[in-house]
Design a protein around this motif. Structure first.
Motif, PDB file in Angstrom:
ATOM      1  N   THR A  83      27.857  39.441 -45.584  1.00 28.45           N
ATOM      2  CA  THR A  83      28.078  38.051 -45.114  1.00 28.45           C
ATOM      3  C   THR A  83      27.167  37.240 -45.857  1.00 28.45           C
ATOM      4  OG1 THR A  83      28.931  38.611 -43.066  1.00 28.45           O
ATOM      5  CG2 THR A  83      28.396  36.379 -43.194  1.00 28.45           C
ATOM      6  N   LEU A  84      25.934  37.480 -45.894  1.00 25.03           N
ATOM      7  CA  LEU A  84      25.041  36.607 -46.338  1.00 25.03           C
ATOM      8  C   LEU A  84      25.306  36.458 -47.844  1.00 25.03           C
ATOM      9  CD1 LEU A  84      21.431  37.477 -44.838  1.00 25.03           C
ATOM     10  CD2 LEU A  84      22.756  35.411 -44.503  1.00 25.03           C
ATOM     11  N   ILE A  85      25.529  37.640 -48.542  1.00 28.49           N
ATOM     12  CA  ILE A  85      25.885  37.489 -50.061  1.00 28.49           C
ATOM     13  C   ILE A  85      26.781  36.624 -50.290  1.00 28.49           C
ATOM     14  CG2 ILE A  85      26.533  38.791 -51.849  1.00 28.49           C
ATOM     15  CD1 ILE A  85      25.004  41.214 -50.945  1.00 28.49           C
ATOM     16  N   LEU A  86      27.989  36.837 -49.647  1.00 28.96           N
ATOM     17  CA  LEU A  86      29.247  36.136 -49.866  1.00 28.96           C
ATOM     18  C   LEU A  86      29.115  34.607 -49.583  1.00 28.96           C
ATOM     19  CD1 LEU A  86      32.101  38.422 -48.374  1.00 28.96           C
ATOM     20  CD2 LEU A  86      31.692  38.026 -50.826  1.00 28.96           C
ATOM     21  N   THR A  87      28.248  34.307 -48.358  1.00 30.63           N
ATOM     22  CA  THR A  87      27.990  32.998 -48.035  1.00 30.63           C
ATOM     23  C   THR A  87      26.905  32.150 -49.173  1.00 30.63           C
ATOM     24  OG1 THR A  87      28.096  33.574 -45.956  1.00 30.63           O
ATOM     25  CG2 THR A  87      27.006  31.526 -46.290  1.00 30.63           C
ATOM     26  N   VAL A  88      26.143  32.810 -49.470  1.00 30.74           N
ATOM     27  CA  VAL A  88      25.353  32.296 -50.709  1.00 30.74           C
ATOM     28  C   VAL A  88      26.072  31.966 -51.950  1.00 30.74           C
ATOM     29  CG1 VAL A  88      23.116  32.616 -52.016  1.00 30.74           C
ATOM     30  CG2 VAL A  88      22.936  32.981 -49.680  1.00 30.74           C
ATOM     31  N   MET A 154      25.791  26.318 -45.284  1.00 32.19           N
ATOM     32  CA  MET A 154      24.712  26.715 -46.423  1.00 32.19           C
ATOM     33  C   MET A 154      25.023  25.740 -47.882  1.00 32.19           C
ATOM     34  SD  MET A 154      22.606  29.228 -47.019  1.00 32.19           S
ATOM     35  CE  MET A 154      21.630  28.077 -47.461  1.00 32.19           C
ATOM     36  N   ARG A 155      26.134  25.379 -47.913  1.00 31.72           N
ATOM     37  CA  ARG A 155      26.693  24.141 -48.959  1.00 31.72           C
ATOM     38  C   ARG A 155      25.703  22.961 -48.395  1.00 31.72           C
ATOM     39  NH1 ARG A 155      30.171  20.006 -49.171  1.00 31.72           N
ATOM     40  NH2 ARG A 155      30.888  19.280 -51.340  1.00 31.72           N
ATOM     41  N   GLU A 156      25.725  22.418 -47.270  1.00 32.42           N
ATOM     42  CA  GLU A 156      24.867  21.312 -47.088  1.00 32.42           C
ATOM     43  C   GLU A 156      23.500  21.320 -47.458  1.00 32.42           C
ATOM     44  OE1 GLU A 156      26.224  18.265 -45.806  1.00 32.42           O
ATOM     45  OE2 GLU A 156      28.021  19.515 -46.347  1.00 32.42           O
ATOM     46  N   TYR A 157      22.869  22.665 -47.038  1.00 32.31           N
ATOM     47  CA  TYR A 157      21.448  22.840 -47.461  1.00 32.31           C
ATOM     48  C   TYR A 157      21.447  22.884 -48.747  1.00 32.31           C
ATOM     49  CZ  TYR A 157      20.224  24.106 -42.583  1.00 32.31           C
ATOM     50  OH  TYR A 157      19.561  24.193 -41.290  1.00 32.31           O
ATOM     51  N   PHE A 158      22.351  23.656 -49.658  1.00 33.81           N
ATOM     52  CA  PHE A 158      22.031  23.627 -50.997  1.00 33.81           C
ATOM     53  C   PHE A 158      22.166  22.100 -51.628  1.00 33.81           C
ATOM     54  CE2 PHE A 158      23.216  28.330 -51.878  1.00 33.81           C
ATOM     55  CZ  PHE A 158      22.162  28.520 -51.505  1.00 33.81           C
ATOM     56  N   MET A 159      23.174  21.329 -51.070  1.00 30.42           N
ATOM     57  CA  MET A 159      23.388  20.028 -51.607  1.00 30.42           C
ATOM     58  C   MET A 159      21.972  19.013 -51.509  1.00 30.42           C
ATOM     59  SD  MET A 159      27.158  18.924 -50.740  1.00 30.42           S
ATOM     60  CE  MET A 159      27.237  17.600 -51.516  1.00 30.42           C
TER      61      MET A 159
END
Length: 273
Positions: A83-88, A154-159
């Motif tokens: 799940t972490l791999i797919l999410t990231v 995760m996208r919110e953190y990456f942004m």
């Protein structure tokens, strides 16, 4: 004076609430140490006269809890990792790359959050049946991997990572995968850890899907094993509570070890950005 009174009332309410929440666990632990007559006595007996630690040994002899524990670790651990791999990777793609239909795909991903997981159970079961994955670990793990909420989170953190870092890295000849591993993941390791912890808890506590997929002890996880153990010991309430304590203990220790991250992850889940 009124402020002190309000604080006193709040404290009393919190104490009562804590007692109500903790009493079932205290009762379970106490009952697991009782004899059978004590566990079914009327009026109920809170504490046993002599703790019966042999109840735990009997429970472990009756059901293969060690095997159930291994299966739970395998399902929850591998499910969390995938799940972490797919999410990231998905969040990284939605953050860094520009491609046709990006917005549409992202909104479709968000739309999955509005579909209750219970509605997908029948179709998922039909799918794994056609793949001959019933009573297998891959059938138990793979249908639960994708999470629109975690991808969004995760996208919110990456942004929040300045895009100038990506452009500077590309100028220096850094590839996309290397940028992900060397920059994005280290800068967001706390968020990734939070998602991992919440996913592990969700996978560990999953009940309906493993119940449908697993057919024998070799593939049963702790929660499903406890269900069959309850049927095996029938009306022996003290042994049922001993089995429930054995199943609960690993997650209790997990919570005590990561309670700060769990509380932080749950609280951040309701805060934009």
């Amino acid at each position: 004076m009124s402020r002190r009174f309000a604080q006193s009332v709040k404290l009393i309410v919190l104490i009562i609430g804590a007692f109500v929440m903790m009493f079932p666990f205290v009762w379970m632990l106490a009952t697991s140490l009782k004899t059978l007559p004590e566990s079914v006595a009327i009026p109920p007996i809170l504490l046993p006269d002599t703790p019966q630690w042999s109840n735990y040994a009997e429970a472990l002899r009756t059901a293969p809890f060690g095997l159930y524990f291994r299966n739970s670790i395998l399902v929850a651990g591998l499910g969390t990792l995938l799940t972490l791999i797919l999410t990231v990777l998905a969040a990284y793609a939605f953050t860094i790359y520009e491609f046709r239909g990006k917005t549409v795909f992202f909104f479709l991903c968000l739309a999955t959050m509005m579909v209750p997981s219970e509605l997908l159970i029948i179709q998922n079961f039909i799918t794994i049946s056609r793949l001959h994955w019933v009573n297998t670990f891959q059938g138990m793990i793979i249908p639960t991997l994708a999470s629109g909420f975690y991808i969004y989170m995760m996208r919110e953190y990456f942004m929040q990572v300045p895009s100038v870092l990506y452009r500077a890295a590309k100028v220096d000849g850094c590839g996309d995968l290397r940028y992900l591993l060397r920059v994005m993941i280290p800068m967001n390791k706390n968020a990734i850890a939070t998602i991992g912890i919440l996913t592990f808890i969700s996978q560990w506590n999953s009940f309906i899907w493993p119940l449908m997929v697993s057919k024998d002890d070799a593939h049963r996880v702790m929660a499903i094993g406890l269900l069959h153990f309850r049927d095996a010991v029938s009306s022996q309430v003290n042994l049922q509570m001993a089995g429930a304590t054995i199943v609960l203990l690993p997650m209790l220790l997990f919570y005590l070890a990561f309670h700060k991250q769990i509380i932080e992850g749950v609280s951040r889940g309701g805060i934009k950005g």
